[in-house]
Design a protein around this motif. Structure first.
Motif, PDB file in Angstrom:
ATOM      1  N   LEU A 110      13.707  -3.168  10.242  1.00  0.00           N
ATOM      2  CA  LEU A 110      13.236  -3.900   9.074  1.00  0.00           C
ATOM      3  C   LEU A 110      12.582  -5.213   9.471  1.00  0.00           C
ATOM      4  O   LEU A 110      11.578  -5.625   8.891  1.00  0.00           O
TER       5      LEU A 110
ATOM      6  N   VAL B  13       9.175  -4.043  11.648  1.00  0.00           N
ATOM      7  CA  VAL B  13       8.068  -3.418  10.919  1.00  0.00           C
ATOM      8  C   VAL B  13       8.042  -3.996   9.501  1.00  0.00           C
ATOM      9  O   VAL B  13       8.985  -3.839   8.755  1.00  0.00           O
ATOM     10  N   PRO B  14       6.964  -4.669   9.162  1.00  0.00           N
ATOM     11  CA  PRO B  14       6.953  -5.447   7.933  1.00  0.00           C
ATOM     12  C   PRO B  14       7.004  -4.616   6.659  1.00  0.00           C
ATOM     13  O   PRO B  14       7.691  -4.954   5.708  1.00  0.00           O
ATOM     14  N   PHE B  15       6.312  -3.515   6.653  1.00  0.00           N
ATOM     15  CA  PHE B  15       6.121  -2.814   5.382  1.00  0.00           C
ATOM     16  C   PHE B  15       5.725  -1.378   5.684  1.00  0.00           C
ATOM     17  O   PHE B  15       5.005  -1.114   6.616  1.00  0.00           O
ATOM     18  N   SER B  16       6.202  -0.479   4.885  1.00  0.00           N
ATOM     19  CA  SER B  16       5.919   0.911   5.191  1.00  0.00           C
ATOM     20  C   SER B  16       6.119   1.784   3.964  1.00  0.00           C
ATOM     21  O   SER B  16       6.715   1.376   2.984  1.00  0.00           O
TER      22      SER B  16
END
Lengths: 229, 229
Positions: A165, A168-171
């Motif tokens: 989390l 990786v910022p956003f997914s």
DNA sequence: AAGTGGTCTAGACCACGAC
DNA sequence: TCGTGGTCTAGACCACTTA
């Protein structure tokens, strides 16, 4: 007091719930409603747009807005971090790494993650306890091409979930819920018997078009996942 | 071409995904962004409001808008009607009523539905098949005080779910997902063995403050419930 | 062809809440 | 206190879709 979009929304919802506007009914258009409520069309628009987002009504240009015959009943689940889930219940969280290996991507996973044959992935297996009682078993594969730092990461103190989390910022993701029968190995970890029914979620996470991770979370016997809508 | 709120939203999302705006970052305020994108503040507002609704950013008056450190990962499930679920897969839907009785509300259900002791409820048990294979077992209790028509309703041809949808316009609910071990009775109906792990959802539905129905849907072995988010 | 929702604008007032 | 987001307004143009 001016009429807010919440007022309009609440009133419309009420009329629908009371059956005054039955399913299938064509509702008045925005201009008429605006006049009736004594507000601007934009205010009515916001109210009706939200009703549409929630699946209560159906909007079509020219055709107008109708109360849905079969409302799209949709539930929203927040997917918690296991540590927070446990601590929010007032329980003590404990974590342990079981296994961490670098391996060739297994065939069954290759399709899921859209990886090339022979590509390597990091596999992490770990356990989460609540008050010393087995809570969740985690089995995860991570694509090191996207997150090279995973090769250096040491998951002995913290789970890969929290680590990812932060990394990786956003997914976006695909998630599945199912029931499985405990294998002997799982049963040993979860403190139950082989064959017991366990609740499992599987999640594939992507950044843009490339897969980051596939995770399999198996919960202790009797676990329920609950939400309101 | 004018700048739309979708343009703004997509650009902000992109900056977040690329790490240009890392988690925790304070984003510019609406006025500045409006000037930068060459659009009105309302346009930026809509874009950022949607990002907030999706749990990507967090907004506070005076404090401004921040990229969430741990994005609220939330999945949206649409709860389908069994018939549509089956037919949308191209399978043939079949239904049968197993049991329908009027009974005193059982103690364990009384609390759930907030009913008085001795109050009567209608219990309906039925099965749904896909291409002649057991698909879902349904066990449902209905409060006749709210839906008196249920006393007359004949569920031999159509399931109570569709019937209720037409009868009760709109409602809120609580839903739970879990894994259970098949009882012998369930196993007989589902064509599996007693003890097999089955996926189950339980849902309590309310109209305003009064309970309408409690339903227990048990799916065939191996069933998965999937969504993207 | 015409009605409906979808959206943008420019300006305004206000409530919350951090400072 | 006062900056920030929350919302309303009045008007406008446009895109979709059905009649």
């Amino acid at each position: 007091m001016t009429v807010t979009f919440k007022d309009v929304k609440a009133d419309l919802l009420d009329k629908i719930a009371q059956g005054i506007m039955a399913p299938g009914t064509l509702m008045p258009n925005e201009m008429d409603l605006a006049e009736r409520y004594g507000c601007a069309r934009a205010t009515v628009n916001r109210a009706m747009r939200e009703l549409a987002d929630e699946g209560i009504v159906e909007r079509k240009r020219k055709a107008g807005t109708r109360v849905r015959k079969a409302p799209i009943r949709q539930a929203r689940f927040s997917i918690p971090i296991v540590r927070e889930e446990i601590e929010s219940k007032g329980s003590e969280y404990r974590y342990a790494l079981i296994d961490r290996t670098l391996q060739d991507v297994p065939d069954w996973l290759r399709g899921r993650l859209a990886l090339k044959p022979g590509q390597e992935v990091v596999r992490v297996v770990c356990m989460h306890w609540a008050d010393g009682i087995p809570y969740q078993h985690e089995e995860r594969w991570i694509n090191p091409e996207i997150v090279p730092a995973v090769l250096e990461a040491d998951f002995s103190a913290n789970g890969p979930n929290e680590w990812l989390l932060a990394e990786v910022p956003f997914s976006n993701a695909e998630i599945s819920f199912m029931a499985v029968e405990a294998t002997q190995d799982l049963a040993d970890h979860m403190g139950c018997f082989a064959g017991n029914a366990l609740f499992r979620t599987e999640r594939t996470t992507w950044l843009k078009e490339t897969a980051i991770t596939f995770v399999r979370l198996t919960y202790r016997r009797g676990h329920r996942m609950t939400t309101r809508y």
